[in-house]
Design a protein around this motif. Structure first.
Motif, PDB file in Angstrom:
ATOM      1  N   LEU A 133       1.160  -1.003   0.335  1.00 16.93           N
ATOM      2  CA  LEU A 133       0.103   0.401   0.191  1.00 16.93           C
ATOM      3  C   LEU A 133       0.673   1.293  -0.476  1.00 16.93           C
ATOM      4  O   LEU A 133       1.982   1.037   1.150  1.00 16.93           O
ATOM      5  CB  LEU A 133      -0.753  -0.241   1.420  1.00 16.93           C
ATOM      6  N   GLU A 134       0.585   2.180  -0.793  1.00 15.28           N
ATOM      7  CA  GLU A 134       1.058   3.299  -0.715  1.00 15.28           C
ATOM      8  C   GLU A 134       0.230   5.054  -0.267  1.00 15.28           C
ATOM      9  O   GLU A 134      -0.937   4.775  -0.854  1.00 15.28           O
ATOM     10  CB  GLU A 134       1.470   4.187  -2.035  1.00 15.28           C
ATOM     11  N   ALA A 135       0.506   5.703   0.477  1.00 13.13           N
ATOM     12  CA  ALA A 135      -0.694   5.962   1.220  1.00 13.13           C
ATOM     13  C   ALA A 135       0.004   7.638   1.338  1.00 13.13           C
ATOM     14  O   ALA A 135       1.667   8.444   1.060  1.00 13.13           O
ATOM     15  CB  ALA A 135      -1.128   6.285   2.357  1.00 13.13           C
ATOM     16  N   VAL A 136      -0.490   9.394   0.195  1.00 13.34           N
ATOM     17  CA  VAL A 136      -0.123  10.270   0.071  1.00 13.34           C
ATOM     18  C   VAL A 136      -0.519  11.052   0.694  1.00 13.34           C
ATOM     19  O   VAL A 136      -2.220  11.390   0.686  1.00 13.34           O
ATOM     20  CB  VAL A 136       0.278  10.381  -1.566  1.00 13.34           C
ATOM     21  N   GLY A 137      -0.624  11.814   1.274  1.00 16.34           N
ATOM     22  CA  GLY A 137      -1.064  13.451   2.010  1.00 16.34           C
ATOM     23  C   GLY A 137      -2.142  12.931   3.523  1.00 16.34           C
ATOM     24  O   GLY A 137      -2.729  12.509   3.364  1.00 16.34           O
ATOM     25  N   ASN A 138      -1.752  13.246   4.495  1.00 17.77           N
ATOM     26  CA  ASN A 138      -2.244  13.535   5.306  1.00 17.77           C
ATOM     27  C   ASN A 138      -2.186  12.014   6.148  1.00 17.77           C
ATOM     28  O   ASN A 138      -3.718  11.809   6.339  1.00 17.77           O
ATOM     29  CB  ASN A 138      -3.475  13.839   5.622  1.00 17.77           C
ATOM     30  N   VAL A 139      -1.537  11.931   5.562  1.00 22.56           N
ATOM     31  CA  VAL A 139      -1.564  10.104   6.418  1.00 22.56           C
ATOM     32  C   VAL A 139      -1.482  10.031   8.214  1.00 22.56           C
ATOM     33  O   VAL A 139      -0.939   9.867   9.198  1.00 22.56           O
ATOM     34  CB  VAL A 139       0.183   9.278   6.029  1.00 22.56           C
ATOM     35  N   TYR A 140      -1.912   8.887   8.723  1.00 22.84           N
ATOM     36  CA  TYR A 140      -2.437   8.822   9.606  1.00 22.84           C
ATOM     37  C   TYR A 140      -2.864   7.190   9.949  1.00 22.84           C
ATOM     38  O   TYR A 140      -3.557   6.768   9.279  1.00 22.84           O
ATOM     39  CB  TYR A 140      -3.473   9.093  10.434  1.00 22.84           C
ATOM     40  N   PHE A 141      -1.831   6.352  10.462  1.00 16.05           N
ATOM     41  CA  PHE A 141      -2.574   5.097  11.232  1.00 16.05           C
ATOM     42  C   PHE A 141      -2.815   4.888  12.770  1.00 16.05           C
ATOM     43  O   PHE A 141      -1.896   5.216  13.432  1.00 16.05           O
ATOM     44  CB  PHE A 141      -1.221   4.585  10.601  1.00 16.05           C
ATOM     45  N   VAL A 142      -4.263   4.541  13.071  1.00 14.79           N
ATOM     46  CA  VAL A 142      -4.510   4.906  14.058  1.00 14.79           C
ATOM     47  C   VAL A 142      -5.217   3.621  14.916  1.00 14.79           C
ATOM     48  O   VAL A 142      -5.407   2.210  14.461  1.00 14.79           O
ATOM     49  CB  VAL A 142      -5.803   6.109  14.123  1.00 14.79           C
ATOM     50  N   THR A 143      -4.354   3.360  16.322  1.00 16.28           N
ATOM     51  CA  THR A 143      -4.951   1.879  17.087  1.00 16.28           C
ATOM     52  C   THR A 143      -5.220   2.486  18.338  1.00 16.28           C
ATOM     53  O   THR A 143      -5.903   3.680  18.710  1.00 16.28           O
ATOM     54  CB  THR A 143      -3.835   1.243  17.151  1.00 16.28           C
ATOM     55  N   PRO A 144      -5.956   1.821  19.075  1.00 10.86           N
ATOM     56  CA  PRO A 144      -5.851   1.515  20.535  1.00 10.86           C
ATOM     57  C   PRO A 144      -5.298   3.641  21.178  1.00 10.86           C
ATOM     58  O   PRO A 144      -5.508   3.745  21.774  1.00 10.86           O
ATOM     59  CB  PRO A 144      -6.612   0.928  21.317  1.00 10.86           C
ATOM     60  N   ASP A 145      -4.158   2.820  21.177  1.00  9.15           N
ATOM     61  CA  ASP A 145      -2.893   2.795  22.015  1.00  9.15           C
ATOM     62  C   ASP A 145      -2.246   3.933  20.861  1.00  9.15           C
ATOM     63  O   ASP A 145      -0.977   4.886  21.855  1.00  9.15           O
ATOM     64  CB  ASP A 145      -1.866   1.493  22.420  1.00  9.15           C
ATOM     65  N   GLN A 146      -1.914   3.423  19.583  1.00  7.28           N
ATOM     66  CA  GLN A 146      -1.151   4.752  19.340  1.00  7.28           C
ATOM     67  C   GLN A 146      -1.416   5.311  17.792  1.00  7.28           C
ATOM     68  O   GLN A 146      -2.682   4.520  17.164  1.00  7.28           O
ATOM     69  CB  GLN A 146       0.300   4.275  19.255  1.00  7.28           C
ATOM     70  N   THR A 147      -0.819   6.539  18.388  1.00  2.37           N
ATOM     71  CA  THR A 147      -1.043   7.725  16.329  1.00  2.37           C
ATOM     72  C   THR A 147       0.142   7.325  16.054  1.00  2.37           C
ATOM     73  O   THR A 147       0.594   8.075  16.398  1.00  2.37           O
ATOM     74  CB  THR A 147      -1.272   8.550  16.281  1.00  2.37           C
ATOM     75  N   ILE A 148       0.412   7.002  14.302  1.00  2.00           N
ATOM     76  CA  ILE A 148       1.524   7.801  14.198  1.00  2.00           C
ATOM     77  C   ILE A 148       0.935   8.643  12.397  1.00  2.00           C
ATOM     78  O   ILE A 148      -0.495   8.342  11.915  1.00  2.00           O
ATOM     79  CB  ILE A 148       1.770   6.492  13.356  1.00  2.00           C
ATOM     80  N   ARG A 149       1.643   9.477  12.278  1.00  5.00           N
ATOM     81  CA  ARG A 149       1.022  10.888  11.215  1.00  5.00           C
ATOM     82  C   ARG A 149       2.016  11.182  10.493  1.00  5.00           C
ATOM     83  O   ARG A 149       3.360  10.872  10.596  1.00  5.00           O
ATOM     84  CB  ARG A 149       0.662  12.231  11.955  1.00  5.00           C
ATOM     85  N   GLY A 150       1.702  10.851   9.252  1.00  3.08           N
ATOM     86  CA  GLY A 150       3.216  11.549   8.372  1.00  3.08           C
ATOM     87  C   GLY A 150       3.123  12.251   7.159  1.00  3.08           C
ATOM     88  O   GLY A 150       1.334  12.199   7.420  1.00  3.08           O
ATOM     89  N   ASP A 151       3.411  12.246   6.794  1.00  5.62           N
ATOM     90  CA  ASP A 151       2.815  13.121   4.805  1.00  5.62           C
ATOM     91  C   ASP A 151       3.176  12.065   4.135  1.00  5.62           C
ATOM     92  O   ASP A 151       1.434  11.899   3.099  1.00  5.62           O
ATOM     93  CB  ASP A 151       4.540  13.874   4.938  1.00  5.62           C
ATOM     94  N   ARG A 152       4.054  11.306   4.145  1.00  5.40           N
ATOM     95  CA  ARG A 152       3.826   9.606   3.078  1.00  5.40           C
ATOM     96  C   ARG A 152       4.047   8.038   3.232  1.00  5.40           C
ATOM     97  O   ARG A 152       4.881   8.521   4.982  1.00  5.40           O
ATOM     98  CB  ARG A 152       4.659   9.708   1.885  1.00  5.40           C
ATOM     99  N   ALA A 153       3.297   7.181   3.407  1.00  6.42           N
ATOM    100  CA  ALA A 153       3.484   5.635   3.806  1.00  6.42           C
ATOM    101  C   ALA A 153       4.184   4.629   2.772  1.00  6.42           C
ATOM    102  O   ALA A 153       3.287   5.075   1.405  1.00  6.42           O
ATOM    103  CB  ALA A 153       2.553   5.557   4.782  1.00  6.42           C
ATOM    104  N   THR A 154       4.748   3.882   3.278  1.00  9.69           N
ATOM    105  CA  THR A 154       4.582   2.269   1.847  1.00  9.69           C
ATOM    106  C   THR A 154       4.460   1.415   2.836  1.00  9.69           C
ATOM    107  O   THR A 154       5.592   2.059   4.273  1.00  9.69           O
ATOM    108  CB  THR A 154       5.628   2.660   1.743  1.00  9.69           C
TER     109      THR A 154
END
Length: 156
Positions: free
Chosen positions: A77-98
């Motif tokens: 998966l490739e994600a671009v722009g306002n990327v968020y990965f959210v779990t009950p314990d953590q949040t990761i935010r960035g500009d891009r993700a692979t």
């Protein structure tokens, strides 16, 4: 089944949203819900155009654009722009993700912010192995990783 529905099923199977941290118990066989403003399919690529979101159990992967690839054993998966990965314990935010689904590694780049409760860490690149829970964060514009950690209260 239409070609687009088959493509959607294939691409979203790739997207079994990765677990961050050992506390998550979402079943990788749980249904994956997705939303997007537009969907494009070409060749082996399905793109959700956003805001786009994938939800599986208690995990959420969100970005302006998320593309799923399945080409010659390369599933990611490739994600671009306002990327968020959210779990009950953590949040990761960035500009891009692979997210390399075969290797179980998610790489988030750009202005990376990792939060867990009140604790915050920032950098320019976060690499996380969802199988081993090994993580590496690299420095931001200052060349350094920064963080704020709050010790747990002992009740004293």
């Amino acid at each position: 089944m239409s070609r687009l529905l088959k493509a959607t099923a294939i691409a979203l199977t790739l997207a079994a949203v990765p677990a961050i941290g050992g506390a998550q118990t979402t079943d990788s066989r749980a249904p994956i819900m997705w939303t997007a403003v537009n969907v494009e399919y070409e060749g082996d690529t399905l793109t959700l155009i956003g805001p786009a979101e994938l939800v599986q159990g208690d995990r959420r992967f969100r970005a302006d654009r998320i593309s799923g690839f399945n080409q010659a054993g390369d599933s990611r998966l490739e994600a671009v722009g306002n990327v968020y990965f959210v779990t009950p314990d953590q949040t990761i935010r960035g500009d891009r993700a692979t997210y390399d689904t075969a290797g179980g590694v998610i790489v988030v780049t750009g202005d990376v912010i990792l939060t867990q409760g009140e604790n915050v860490m920032t950098g320019s690149r976060l690499t996380y192995n969802v199988e081993t829970e090994a993580a590496r964060i690299e420095g931001g514009s200052s060349g350094r990783v920064q963080g704020v950690f709050y010790p747990e209260s002992t009740g004293n």
